[in-house]
Design an enzyme around this catalytic site. Structure first.
Site, PDB file in Angstrom:
ATOM      1  CE  LYS A 230      -1.508   1.793   3.777  1.00  0.00           C
ATOM      2  NZ  LYS A 230      -2.202   2.066   5.057  1.00  0.00           N
TER       3      LYS A 230
ATOM      4  CG  ASP B 191      -6.900   4.424   2.040  1.00  0.00           C
ATOM      5  OD1 ASP B 191      -7.868   3.938   1.409  1.00  0.00           O
ATOM      6  OD2 ASP B 191      -6.764   5.651   2.211  1.00  0.00           O
TER       7      ASP B 191
END
Length: 235
Positions: free
Chosen positions: A125, A143
């Protein structure tokens, strides 16, 4: 039209509607360089972007490059980042990461996913958010907002972030991928909250199959004029 084509068309419609609703959508973290974004993302784990921005406003005035972070006493850095939580672990990750940047990358943040993933404190991420926002590459950073909205919008049935990324990468046009994440983040913060989504205010409600949509509150009954009860006749 195939199911995949239907989904791709729906995604384009979602993007168009969200762009109109959030013309200012951007990454919520403040940064002026890839290195500052890297540090901010490490601090953002289990912490709000707003709190991170408050901390980094002073932090980046004091520590400007990997060497500054690497040589500061750990307890000093811990005190500076304490408001972001998990400050001991984050201090260790930041200092290890900065030493790696100095020893392996001449003090520069690398701009490939493979190299970024070798850094302490950097997962997929974080790497994708860096690629998309610091280096202008097409990338989906999953996220909590992106995960929740992608699931609610029926764009993925997955719960693993890497698999969600893969699903979104197939559906979202390449040139829109980074901004698509910004749009979902903006919508997630302002309307599609985790606990009580404001579905009546949602600009993509027609494109959303979420089965637990909230409904508009029923209008309150109007108070009778002159204090009369409903049905009571004037004498």
């Amino acid at each position: 039209m195939t199911h995949a084509a239907d989904d791709a068309q729906r995604v384009r419609s979602i993007i168009g509607r969200l762009k109109k609703a959030y013309p200012d959508a951007r990454l919520a973290l403040d940064f002026s360089s890839p290195f500052e974004l890297l540090i901010a993302l490490i601090l953002a784990a289990q912490c709000t972007d707003e709190k991170v921005n408050q901390v980094t406003a002073e932090l980046f005035r004091t520590y400007r490059d990997p060497a500054d972070f690497a040589r500061v006493a750990p307890e000093t850095l811990e005190a500076a980042i304490r408001p972001t939580g998990f400050f001991r672990n984050k201090t260790k990750a930041i200092q290890r990461c900065c030493r790696q940047l100095i020893e392996q990358f001449q003090g520069q943040v690398p701009h490939t996913r493979e190299a970024l993933l070798t850094l302490s404190g950097v997962g997929r991420k974080t790497a994708n958010i860096l690629l998309g926002n610091a280096f202008g590459q097409n990338a989906i950073g999953v996220d909590t907002h992106v995960m929740r909205l992608a699931q609610r919008l029926g764009l993925t049935a997955q719960t693993d972030p890497d698999k969600i990324e893969a699903d979104l990468t197939r559906l979202v046009p390449q040139k829109e991928q980074t901004h698509f994440c910004h749009l979902l983040q903006a919508h997630g913060r302002r309307v599609c909250g985790a606990r009580t989504p404001k579905c009546p205010e949602c600009v993509v409600r027609a494109q959303c199959p979420y089965p637990e949509k909230t409904v508009a509150a029923a209008p309150r009954p109007r108070r009778p004029a002159f204090g009369r009860r409903p049905g009571e006749r004037l004498r």
